[in-house]
Design an enzyme around this catalytic site. Sequence first.
Site, PDB file in Angstrom:
ATOM      1  N   GLU A   1       0.828  -1.204   0.000  1.00  0.00           N
ATOM      2  CA  GLU A   1       0.000   0.000   0.000  1.00  0.00           C
ATOM      3  C   GLU A   1       0.867   1.261   0.000  1.00  0.00           C
ATOM      4  OE1 GLU A   1      -3.463   1.898   2.978  1.00  0.00           O
ATOM      5  OE2 GLU A   1      -2.270   0.172   3.594  1.00  0.00           O
TER       6      GLU A   1
ATOM      7  N   LYS B   1      -9.474   2.741  -2.105  1.00  0.00           N
ATOM      8  CA  LYS B   1      -9.705   2.111  -0.805  1.00  0.00           C
ATOM      9  C   LYS B   1     -11.049   2.563  -0.227  1.00  0.00           C
ATOM     10  CE  LYS B   1      -7.200   1.479   3.628  1.00  0.00           C
ATOM     11  NZ  LYS B   1      -5.940   1.848   4.323  1.00  0.00           N
TER      12      LYS B   1
ATOM     13  N   CYS C   1      -5.634  -2.952   2.196  1.00  0.00           N
ATOM     14  CA  CYS C   1      -5.449  -3.050   3.649  1.00  0.00           C
ATOM     15  C   CYS C   1      -6.756  -3.153   4.432  1.00  0.00           C
ATOM     16  CB  CYS C   1      -4.611  -1.870   4.139  1.00  0.00           C
ATOM     17  SG  CYS C   1      -3.753  -2.198   5.716  1.00  0.00           S
TER      18      CYS C   1
ATOM     19  N   LEU D   1      26.005   4.135  29.019  1.00  0.00           N
ATOM     20  CA  LEU D   1      26.008   2.752  29.494  1.00  0.00           C
ATOM     21  C   LEU D   1      26.226   2.771  31.000  1.00  0.00           C
ATOM     22  CD1 LEU D   1      25.791  -0.160  28.424  1.00  0.00           C
ATOM     23  CD2 LEU D   1      28.288  -0.194  28.270  1.00  0.00           C
TER      24      LEU D   1
ATOM     25  N   LYS E   1       5.880  15.131  30.710  1.00  0.00           N
ATOM     26  CA  LYS E   1       7.200  14.562  30.422  1.00  0.00           C
ATOM     27  C   LYS E   1       7.156  13.738  29.143  1.00  0.00           C
ATOM     28  CE  LYS E   1       9.505  13.933  34.915  1.00  0.00           C
ATOM     29  NZ  LYS E   1      10.121  12.923  35.804  1.00  0.00           N
TER      30      LYS E   1
END
Length: 537
Positions: A46, A113, A149, A288, A509
Amino acid sequence: MNKNLQIALAQINPTVGNLQGNLEQIVEHSTRARDELGCDLVVFPELCITGYPPEDLLLRDDFLSQSDETVRALVARVTGIAAIIGHPVKTQQGLFNALSVIDGGELVAQYHKRHLPNYTVFDEKRYFTAGTEACVIDFRGHKLGLTVCEDIWQPGPVEDSAALGADLLISINASPFHNQQSYIREEQIVCKHAKDSSIPIVYVNQMSGQDELVFDGSSIVVNADGEVACRLPAFETAMTPVCFDGRRFDTAEIAPRLHGSELVYKAVVTGVRDYIEKNGFRGIVLGLSGGIDSAISLTIAVDAIGKDRVAAIMMPSRYTSDMSLEDAKAEAEALGVRYEIIPIGPIFDAAVQQLAPMFEGLPADTTEENIQARSRGMLLMAVSNKLGYMVLTTGNKSEMAVGYATLYGDMVGGFSAIKDVPKTMVYELARYRNTLGEVIPERVITRPPSAELAPDQIDEDSLPPYDVLDPILEAFVEQDKSAEEIIEMGFDPETVHRIIRMVVRNEYKRRQSAPGVRITSRAFGRDRRYPITSGFF
């Protein structure tokens, strides 16, 4: 007797807005399908011309005009094979999400569609007008029903095609992934429709990462009895031929259907890879810490773009344990990435000293913890600016839900691999990744999680255990259950109300957080949209 029809399923990875690049992909696959596979027809996903979802690009006349030019160029370049493509089409009646058939240097058929999804991550009614007519075409002695779809998720289009005499249904798709979607799509939609309507279905899906969304591909061919005759692999570009004799398909490639941690892990790797590559970043840098979240984020980064383009930085404070230093180094060495240690003590001390006059007489609290996190965020963004590496932030869904993260600190970053991954699933992904080669030390997985921003700090000082927290969050965030309904599930009332208050209070946030890969049925961002200012709850 009708000639057997050879169809190629082209599970490609388009990029939104890259019209020329998408054109070249389609031409390349069409040529291969013709010359190498000997196919009569090749089917693409699509909106493969524009990529999916193009969002407000569809409001630009210049974009639509260039899309039309791309389709005309494609018609001229696809020869010796027919192709089914997806693209926007603007007429006097409106803008349509269209499927077109190219054959013999001409555009010979077009379908609009009919069902436009407007739920969860979909917003198609903002842009498109719904089509009204079914479309069945004669092709090489066969009758092909054409759908796009959502049409096969709703009643009408499949049945209408069958009623018009279609002996085969073609469905082109851009169906986004979540951790239950591939099962629902195959078992409850495609296989069920094929069996109920007694019509074989060719279902071709996009494979890509596009901002928060990932598309898994998993294209399938299903016979009229509901049996799968072909399945393409999840999270890989692929193209394979299938043979239709007028009634059913011969069995072709059937890739295994992935489940659980393996499926989710491939989704987040795909999302990170495409975000980095399609946006032109040189690499990834991340902080890290020696904890589980940054450890799994580092392995995802390496698996996405390779160790030579990933840098890990340990930024210890006075509260960082020797265990964290040892484990972070072990992870970096196991994965072979560039590893640097940059202590934040001097930056933290300077900030506290400068703030001392304003803070005089006030006790230490989370302010000082957040200064540590923001010191790290500043260093990571400096590396990003200098090296052209994108900062991969490492917060998980559980933390993002309750605001257990520092704005402009550990939330700093351009993208998040695990933003939609609950903490309990983070552990599952870590154990799965270690089955491919142990890169995350066992004690990183088994030790109590900690932000290490205060003496002897662990997450459970502020939060319930994650095996309690995550089910509450799933019920509230993903299932929209009320506090009363969640309490009826057996959870402590005080805990439930406290967690809901934290989720609601921290919407501001999340609105400022980096985008991240969607892997659940309800992700923060374009999927779950709540007001920041609200008197509800």
